[in-house]
Design an enzyme around this catalytic site. Structure first.
Site, PDB file in Angstrom:
ATOM      1  N   PRO A  18      17.741  63.297  72.503  1.00  0.00           N
ATOM      2  CA  PRO A  18      18.151  63.824  73.816  1.00  0.00           C
ATOM      3  C   PRO A  18      19.674  63.920  73.869  1.00  0.00           C
ATOM      4  O   PRO A  18      20.371  63.102  73.254  1.00  0.00           O
ATOM      5  CB  PRO A  18      17.654  62.751  74.798  1.00  0.00           C
ATOM      6  N   ASP A  19      20.187  64.922  74.565  1.00  0.00           N
ATOM      7  CA  ASP A  19      21.634  65.020  74.755  1.00  0.00           C
ATOM      8  C   ASP A  19      21.987  64.307  76.065  1.00  0.00           C
ATOM      9  O   ASP A  19      21.760  64.836  77.163  1.00  0.00           O
ATOM     10  CB  ASP A  19      22.070  66.493  74.795  1.00  0.00           C
ATOM     11  N   ILE A  20      22.508  63.103  75.922  1.00  0.00           N
ATOM     12  CA  ILE A  20      22.737  62.237  77.096  1.00  0.00           C
ATOM     13  C   ILE A  20      23.759  62.867  78.038  1.00  0.00           C
ATOM     14  O   ILE A  20      23.572  62.922  79.247  1.00  0.00           O
ATOM     15  CB  ILE A  20      23.223  60.835  76.632  1.00  0.00           C
ATOM     16  N   LYS A  38      31.464  73.544  74.107  1.00  0.00           N
ATOM     17  CA  LYS A  38      30.695  72.349  74.504  1.00  0.00           C
ATOM     18  C   LYS A  38      30.896  72.045  75.982  1.00  0.00           C
ATOM     19  O   LYS A  38      29.972  71.668  76.697  1.00  0.00           O
ATOM     20  CB  LYS A  38      31.149  71.127  73.675  1.00  0.00           C
ATOM     21  N   ASP A  64      22.688  63.399  66.617  1.00  0.00           N
ATOM     22  CA  ASP A  64      21.987  64.554  67.182  1.00  0.00           C
ATOM     23  C   ASP A  64      20.509  64.566  66.770  1.00  0.00           C
ATOM     24  O   ASP A  64      19.671  65.120  67.468  1.00  0.00           O
ATOM     25  CB  ASP A  64      22.662  65.854  66.715  1.00  0.00           C
ATOM     26  N   ASN A  83      26.911  56.727  61.730  1.00  0.00           N
ATOM     27  CA  ASN A  83      28.141  57.522  61.577  1.00  0.00           C
ATOM     28  C   ASN A  83      29.341  56.591  61.594  1.00  0.00           C
ATOM     29  O   ASN A  83      29.199  55.374  61.719  1.00  0.00           O
ATOM     30  CB  ASN A  83      28.236  58.607  62.657  1.00  0.00           C
ATOM     31  N   PHE A 129      33.393  63.991  75.103  1.00  0.00           N
ATOM     32  CA  PHE A 129      34.285  64.083  73.951  1.00  0.00           C
ATOM     33  C   PHE A 129      33.711  65.153  73.035  1.00  0.00           C
ATOM     34  O   PHE A 129      32.511  65.433  73.073  1.00  0.00           O
ATOM     35  CB  PHE A 129      34.375  62.746  73.207  1.00  0.00           C
ATOM     36  N   LYS A 133       9.665  48.980  54.184  1.00  0.00           N
ATOM     37  CA  LYS A 133      10.769  49.498  53.367  1.00  0.00           C
ATOM     38  C   LYS A 133      10.260  50.556  52.378  1.00  0.00           C
ATOM     39  O   LYS A 133       9.275  50.325  51.672  1.00  0.00           O
ATOM     40  CB  LYS A 133      11.407  48.326  52.607  1.00  0.00           C
ATOM     41  N   LYS A 137      27.543  72.185  78.076  1.00  0.00           N
ATOM     42  CA  LYS A 137      27.034  70.898  78.590  1.00  0.00           C
ATOM     43  C   LYS A 137      27.347  70.730  80.070  1.00  0.00           C
ATOM     44  O   LYS A 137      26.844  69.815  80.718  1.00  0.00           O
ATOM     45  CB  LYS A 137      27.614  69.733  77.783  1.00  0.00           C
TER      46      LYS A 137
HETATM   47  O1  PMT Z   1      34.818  55.145  67.749  1.00  0.00           O
HETATM   48  P1  PMT Z   1      36.075  55.535  67.033  1.00  0.00           P
HETATM   49  O2  PMT Z   1      36.068  55.160  65.573  1.00  0.00           O
HETATM   50  O3  PMT Z   1      37.319  55.045  67.753  1.00  0.00           O
HETATM   51  O4  PMT Z   1      36.159  57.140  67.027  1.00  0.00           O
HETATM   52  C1  PMT Z   1      36.290  57.822  68.223  1.00  0.00           C
HETATM   53  C2  PMT Z   1      35.394  59.090  68.255  1.00  0.00           C
HETATM   54  C3  PMT Z   1      35.843  60.051  67.184  1.00  0.00           C
HETATM   55  C4  PMT Z   1      33.931  58.688  68.032  1.00  0.00           C
HETATM   56  C5  PMT Z   1      35.530  59.706  69.697  1.00  0.00           C
HETATM   57  O5  PMT Z   1      36.871  60.045  69.932  1.00  0.00           O
HETATM   58  C6  PMT Z   1      34.661  60.938  69.868  1.00  0.00           C
HETATM   59  O6  PMT Z   1      35.006  62.039  69.514  1.00  0.00           O
HETATM   60  N1  PMT Z   1      33.436  60.734  70.431  1.00  0.00           N
HETATM   61  C7  PMT Z   1      32.414  61.791  70.527  1.00  0.00           C
HETATM   62  C8  PMT Z   1      31.694  61.928  69.222  1.00  0.00           C
HETATM   63  C9  PMT Z   1      30.596  62.978  69.248  1.00  0.00           C
HETATM   64  O7  PMT Z   1      29.461  62.638  69.120  1.00  0.00           O
HETATM   65  O8  PMT Z   1      31.011  64.196  69.506  1.00  0.00           O
HETATM   66  P2  PMT Z   1      30.029  65.503  69.603  1.00  0.00           P
HETATM   67  O9  PMT Z   1      30.970  66.643  69.598  1.00  0.00           O
HETATM   68  O10 PMT Z   1      28.956  65.433  68.564  1.00  0.00           O
HETATM   69  O11 PMT Z   1      29.349  65.311  71.020  1.00  0.00           O
HETATM   70  C10 PMT Z   1      29.879  65.882  72.213  1.00  0.00           C
HETATM   71  C11 PMT Z   1      29.624  64.982  73.393  1.00  0.00           C
HETATM   72  O12 PMT Z   1      28.227  64.884  73.643  1.00  0.00           O
HETATM   73  C12 PMT Z   1      30.123  63.573  73.213  1.00  0.00           C
HETATM   74  O13 PMT Z   1      30.660  63.142  74.467  1.00  0.00           O
HETATM   75  C13 PMT Z   1      28.862  62.773  72.890  1.00  0.00           C
HETATM   76  O14 PMT Z   1      28.947  61.410  73.374  1.00  0.00           O
HETATM   77  C14 PMT Z   1      27.789  63.548  73.651  1.00  0.00           C
HETATM   78  N2  PMT Z   1      26.455  63.517  73.028  1.00  0.00           N
HETATM   79  C15 PMT Z   1      26.254  64.061  71.799  1.00  0.00           C
HETATM   80  C16 PMT Z   1      24.984  64.079  71.273  1.00  0.00           C
HETATM   81  C17 PMT Z   1      23.921  63.535  72.008  1.00  0.00           C
HETATM   82  N3  PMT Z   1      22.694  63.523  71.535  1.00  0.00           N
HETATM   83  N4  PMT Z   1      24.157  62.993  73.207  1.00  0.00           N
HETATM   84  C18 PMT Z   1      25.400  62.985  73.743  1.00  0.00           C
HETATM   85  O15 PMT Z   1      25.605  62.483  74.844  1.00  0.00           O
END
Ligand code: PMT
Length: 401
Positions: free
Chosen positions: A305-307, A337, A279, A210, A323, A289, A341
């Protein structure tokens, strides 16, 4: 406010090729509000002229111990009393040896003996000189006496060798000076963070990734470190230098990130998930390859897994900050969220637009917690991290004391 306003810093410059960087350091210190005077050794003047520092400070540069003119304007004892801090950058092996022996055979070494101010040395020398047992012993003796040695950094040296010996960059030295005076409301608090993207392999050469650059997470790590926290940053693949003072653990996939986080989470007080964690991952990455043999390829994906949710669900777990990256319905999705979460605070941002979010140097955040919200407008990610750091500190202290 950097905390350096009205601070009086005596910048000592000794003989080393890094002496030219001291002029940049001087400007950075002045820009942060410090009042700076410069003292140079004879060897330093072979690398850079005193006039450079005189022009930048507007004050004569002190170079001689027994110079009647300089002693009449500000004697060495007055200078030693004037300084709140003595920073010697670069500090050569010779200067460190003289200081370790307590010699007072030039102005700078005399000042260091006469001062009550803390002394910091930004070491810079050839790597073999740095590793020489005599220098090692001198460093030990100085550190026992409370003289702090900053650096050196490792890398390509002016002499063509690669290894430790380069002076820390002026901005790193500035950070270290700033952190000496900064308010440290997170002193003793252990923060575990994730930042950057994850890469989920499709085959040995391709992955699902991403657009996360890591900037937001790295800026927050730097800010929290300056607030006194002990930071461990679990990072996906990014091309950013590790902030000074931060421990970094490199990972690639979401499952590696989960492993690195869960192995460390027990000993942390705050967990912050800034990483853009995939995700889903390919169920069965191809061992070789994938060849271009058909018009289309189907990839079966399984959930990662959702950490964040796993950490937030821990009994007696840390204060958790998540975030939320959204392309629409920012507040509603972020709030959902936060609740699903089970996190203490969520920082929501728009992604996928021209400004802010991924890759950009700027961002805006909507912070949501149980019973509260705060909108932080578009600004540089480092400024935003400062404001977010202040809210995290406040919420953490409110919830956990
Ligand atoms: O890195 P940059 O280019 O500076 O950009 C910053 C950012 C946009 C990446 C950052 O500000 C941000 O939004 N980070 C979270 C990105 C994200 O994965 O968001 P989400 O809405 O999909 O996930 C929600 C939360 O769950 C996040 O805290 C994520 O770290 C966590 N997560 C998500 C999926 C997963 N399998 N495990 C997780 O822990």
């Amino acid at each position: 406010m950097s905390g350096l306003e009205a601070k009086k810093i005596l910048l000592g410059v000794t003989g080393g090729i890094a002496a030219y960087k001291s002029a940049v350091l001087l400007r950075e210190l002045q820009r942060s509000g410090a009042s700076v005077r410069v003292v140079m050794t004879a060897a330093a003047q072979a690398f850079i002229a005193p006039l450079t520092f005189q022009a930048l400070t507007g004050h004569a540069v002190s170079t001689e111990l027994l110079d009647p003119d300089q002693e009449s304007s500000m004697s060495h004892i007055e200078l030693a009393r004037w300084a709140d801090l003595i920073l010697v950058a670069p500090a050569s092996a010779d200067f460190m040896a003289r200081l370790a022996c307590g010699l007072a055979n030039d102005l700078l070494s005399t000042l260091c003996l006469a001062t009550q101010a803390p002394i910091k040395l930004a070491a810079a020398m050839n790597q073999h000189m740095w590793f020489n047992p005599a220098t090692r012993e001198n460093c030990r003796r100085l550190e026992v006496r409370g003289v702090e040695i900053w650096g050196p950094d490792a890398g390509l040296q002016a002499c063509g060798e690669v290894g430790p010996g380069r002076m820390l960059e002026p901005e790193d030295l500035l950070q270290k000076v700033v952190s000496l005076y900064a308010d440290r409301p997170l002193q003793g608090v252990r923060v575990l963070m994730t930042a950057g993207p994850t890469r989920e392999p499709i085959d040995p050469v391709r992955f699902i990734g991403n657009r996360s650059s890591g900037h937001m997470g790295y800026a927050l790590a730097q800010v929290l470190c300056e607030l006194g926290a002990e930071i461990c940053l679990v990072s996906g693949p990014v091309v950013l230098p590790t902030p000074v003072g931060v421990e970094r653990v490199d990972v690639e996939t979401a499952t590696q990130m989960q492993g690195a986080v869960m192995a460390r989470v027990e000993t942390c007080d705050i967990f912050i998930g800034v990483a853009a964690v995939a995700d889903y991952r390919p169920l069965a990455p191809a061992p070789q390859k994938i060849k271009k043999t058909s018009a289309s390829v189907n990839l079966e994906l399984v959930a990662n897994p959702d950490i964040l949710a796993e950490v937030a669900a821990l009994e007696q777990g840390p204060f958790t900050v998540g975030f939320a990256a959204e392309t629409e319905g920012l507040e509603a999705y972020a709030e959902a969220k936060r609740i699903s979460k089970g996190v203490d605070l969520i920082a929501a941002n728009h992604v996928g637009s021209e400004k802010g979010g991924f890759e950009s140097d700027e961002n805006a955040l909507l912070l949501l917690w149980d019973g509260g919200r705060e909108a932080l407008p578009m600004m540089s990610k480092i400024k935003l991290a400062e404001q977010l750091g202040a809210v995290i500190t406040k919420r953490y202290r409110t919830v956990r004391g």
